[in-house]
Design a protein around this motif. Structure first.
Motif, short mmCIF file in Angstrom:
data_model
loop_
_atom_site.label_atom_id
_atom_site.label_comp_id
_atom_site.label_asym_id
_atom_site.label_seq_id
_atom_site.Cartn_x
_atom_site.Cartn_y
_atom_site.Cartn_z
N PRO A 335 0.83 -1.22 0.00
CA PRO A 335 0.00 0.00 0.00
C PRO A 335 0.86 1.26 0.00
N VAL A 339 -5.97 3.60 4.69
CA VAL A 339 -7.38 3.31 4.44
C VAL A 339 -8.18 4.12 5.46
N VAL A 350 -6.54 3.57 9.05
CA VAL A 350 -5.53 2.51 9.21
C VAL A 350 -4.30 2.97 8.43
N LEU A 355 -1.02 -1.45 7.25
CA LEU A 355 -1.48 -2.20 6.08
C LEU A 355 -0.35 -3.06 5.51
N GLU A 356 0.88 -2.50 5.51
CA GLU A 356 2.03 -3.27 5.03
C GLU A 356 2.24 -4.52 5.88
N ILE A 380 -8.24 -5.87 7.65
CA ILE A 380 -8.33 -4.40 7.71
C ILE A 380 -9.49 -4.00 8.61
N VAL A 409 -12.49 0.06 1.93
CA VAL A 409 -11.75 -1.19 2.16
C VAL A 409 -11.69 -2.01 0.87
N ALA A 412 -9.20 -0.55 -1.51
CA ALA A 412 -7.82 -0.80 -1.10
C ALA A 412 -7.42 -2.25 -1.40
#
Length: 713
Positions: A335, A339, A350, A355-356, A380, A409, A412
């Protein structure tokens, strides 16, 4: 081993003796009625008549069993229409399984146990269980533990059996019997004439079961457990195909409920082969086993193209699995933006680093691409719920599901973990040199990459001329995206011809089950034919499988198999030669000719003078000319896989389709052309070896050009 056959028209060449019935002996179990025995007063002077009476009574009992099932009324025992349909289907299958086939004997043997075991009981051994009105057995299923001594008992180890009796039939009628007193020291061991006659019985129609002739070494494989995978290396005529099919029947008997849930599958090399074997399991009462080819399993696209041998070898190499795995995972991107989920007046964020971590954790778990993609929105959403709880809210699972479906979401997830279409992925690999180079770096050489690239890339999946090897690649990619359903047991026949990628395709169908792998390394005729069973089993995902070797031949005459075995040192050095137990003088004829077509037709006419099926085998290129010659001579012929009839017993067989088939008499056209039709000498010699070993009673070889030098002594 006296044989009793009080039937007319028994010639001197018959394996049955025409002597009259022996008088009853008080010590002979023939004259003793046991449980399930239909003997009555006055029958003791006619043992064969008593056995016929038991057969008639058994048929009556089987008919009663079937009528009992047909008369079942399920009106008041089902809760709803779904249960009713299921129960109706089960009843229909049971009725089919209880069918009495007039030309298939209900029993083929009898065991008389010693008085010290089984209370001296007598058991008739047959293809299915039959009981009388009181529930007492009249025929015992050959797969039952009590039947095992019929196949394994010997004078060295009688297994508590005093007498073993084999029965001979003609057109479904019991015509003879043959006794073996296993505990009588005065009786010398002989080859069973009835057993030999059954093995040599002419072949008209599809393959038959061998339930009456299973040998001890075959029985050990048949009765091996469900949990282990077994690989059977067997030369021509050793019965490996029959052993595999009978193992399925045994496993279905011993593990009925489990395999009913998980399923069983028989995989053959082509449709002709599957048609040839399709009646074996139904004859044993097993109607639910599916049959398919490897091409059927991987039929994700229409196959309309053919690869060059070099391209097919690379596409079939196991390294392609790594290339595909890299290509699939390359769609995942880390990402670059957080998000933000809006719920009411609140915004939940987030961050990128979190996210990674989620994406990396899913990658590290190495689960299916599709499963990870389905898990990502939930991960997520969970991160959002943690923030909600930290702010004092009390969200539940419904809130998490709602967040997972949030537009932000979903957007993403589509960016980080986009959907992958397996067919489009393979299309791109085979069309885009740069894309292939990235994912094949260090795996395939540049030359290998060029070999598998399409010269003219197609515009779409539908317009692509997919090959059989391409379909296997798509199947591998499909499994990387979503798990392939596993079966309880898979039988893989003629396995030596599969590529590593095809082995992987089959292995995916039995990851949680077991397999029976059947083949002969000497009959491998594809450019990618396996070099060892250890290698093959590793690709199949069953490296710990037991490898058994069958070296005793029962189908091919000794003279024929010895002649064909001259090729072994030149094509499969180190492989054990099959030693046939059947000696048949005059079964091999090698003739040189100056008019090949005419003499081949004459040889077919000569062979048709014998009883049974006739196979004319020739290189694929010679088939049109031979078809014209047969037609001009007024000889009707069939294509491989078509069932023979009393009027049409000749089949014209391309050498490429001969594998796995059997004929009573074979006429082989021009061996040199069979070898020359293949891309290399080793494959050609193996194709010839297959063609030479299809005969059960006699082989006639005609050649105009010199025979391959490897056939010379």
């Amino acid at each position: 081993m006296p044989a009793h056959a009080p039937v007319p028209d028994v010639s001197d060449s018959s394996p049955l003796c025409s002597e009259p019935p022996e008088p009853p002996d008080p010590a002979d179990p023939v004259g003793i009625a046991g449980p399930g025995d239909s003997a009555g007063p006055g029958d003791f002077g006619d043992p064969l008549g008593r056995e016929r009476a038991h057969l008639a009574a058994s048929r009556t009992a089987l008919r009663t069993m079937r009528e009992d099932v047909q008369s079942l009324d399920i009106t008041d025992v089902t809760a709803n229409w779904v249960n009713a349909r299921v129960l109706e289907a089960q009843i229909e299958e049971r009725i089919k399984a209880l069918a009495d086939l007039s030309h298939t004997p209900l029993f083929f043997g009898r065991l008389d146990y010693l008085p010290t075991t089984q209370e001296g009981r007598r058991f008739y051994i047959g293809r299915r269980h039959v009981h009388d009105a009181d529930g007492d057995p009249m025929v015992i299923d050959w797969r039952a533990p009590v039947s095992q001594p019929f196949y394994r008992a010997s004078r060295k180890d009688p297994m508590d059996v005093g007498l073993r009796r084999r029965f001979g039939y003609t057109g479904g009628e019991l015509t003879a019997y043959e006794d073996e007193h296993l505990t009588d020291p005065g009786e010398r061991e002989r080859t069973s004439k009835l057993l030999q006659a059954e093995i040599e019985r002419p072949r008209v129609g599809p393959m038959r079961d061998i339930v009456a002739t299973i040998q001890p070494e075959q029985d050990e494989i048949v009765r091996s457990g469900l949990s282990g995978t077994v690989c059977v290396q067997g030369g021509p005529g050793t019965g490996k195909t029959a052993v595999g099919l009978h193992r399925v029947a045994y496993l279905l008997y011993a593990h009925r409920e489990r395999l009913a849930r998980t399923g069983t599958l028989v995989i053959g090399p082509n449709r002709s082969f599957l048609h040839y074997i399709e009646q074996v399991l139904p004859a044993l009462g097993e109607l639910e086993v599916k049959q398919a080819t490897v091409d059927d399993l991987v039929a994700h696209v229409d196959v309309r193209g053919v690869d060059a041998a070099a391209a097919a070898v690379v596409k079939g190499d196991a390294r392609m699995a790594q290339v595909l795995r890299r290509a699939v995972r390359s769609h995942v991107t880390m990402p670059t933006e957080p998000v933000v989920v809006v719920r009411g007046s609140r915004r939940w964020r987030v961050p990128v680093y979190e996210l990674e971590e989620i994406v990396q954790e899913l990658l590290d778990r190495d689960i299916r691409y599709g499963a990870a993609r389905e898990a990502l929105p939930q991960r997520i959403a969970h991160a959002v719920l943690v923030r909600m709880e930290q702010s004092g809210e009390a969200p539940d699972d419904r809130v998490q599901d709602s967040v997972a479906r949030n537009a932000a979401v979903k957007a993403a997830v589509k960016t980080m973990w986009p959907p992958v279409d397996p067919s489009k992925l393979v299309l791109r690999l085979l069309s885009d040199a740069a894309f292939l180079a990235v994912h094949a770096e260090g795996v395939l050489t540049p030359d290998e990459q060029r070999t598998i690239l399409w010269e003219k890339p197609p515009r779409s999946i539908r317009s692509a001329k997919w090959s059989a090897a391409d379909a296997v690649l798509i199947d591998e990619a499909t499994d990387l995206v979503r798990r392939t359903q596993s079966l309880g047991h898979v039988v893989l026949d003629e396995a030596q011809d599969l590529s590593p990628m095809q082995y992987r395709a089959v292995g995916r169908r039995c990851t949680t089950g077991s397999a029976t792998v059947l083949g002969d390394l000497a009959q491998g005729t594809t450019p990618w034919a396996t070099g060892s069973w250890e290698e093959a089993l590793s690709h199949l995902g069953k490296p710990d499988a037991a490898v058994e070797e069958l070296t005793a031949g029962f189908r091919v005459p000794r003279e024929v198999i010895a002649y064909a075995s001259r090729l072994l040192p030149h094509m499969s050095p180190g492989l054990a030669e099959v030693h046939s137990v059947r000696e048949s003088p005059g079964s091999l004829s090698v003739r040189e000719t100056t008019d090949l077509d005419a003499d081949v037709v004459a040889a077919c006419v000569e062979s048709l003078g014998h009883e049974g099926s006739i196979g004319l085998i020739a290189s694929d290129a010679r088939i049109p000319a031979l078809a014209r010659a047969l037609t001009s001579a007024g000889l009707a012929y069939l294509s491989p896989g078509t069932e023979t009839t009393p009027d049409t017993r000749l089949t014209l067989v391309p050498a490429s389709l001969a594998k796995g088939l059997e004929y009573d008499y074979v006429v082989l056209d021009d061996p040199a052309s069979v070898v020359a039709a293949e891309p290399d000498e080793r494959t050609g010699l193996r194709r010839l070896y297959v063609s030479l070993t299809r005969a059960v009673s006699g082989l006639t070889i005609l050649h105009e050009s010199p025979l391959p030098p490897q056939l010379a002594r």
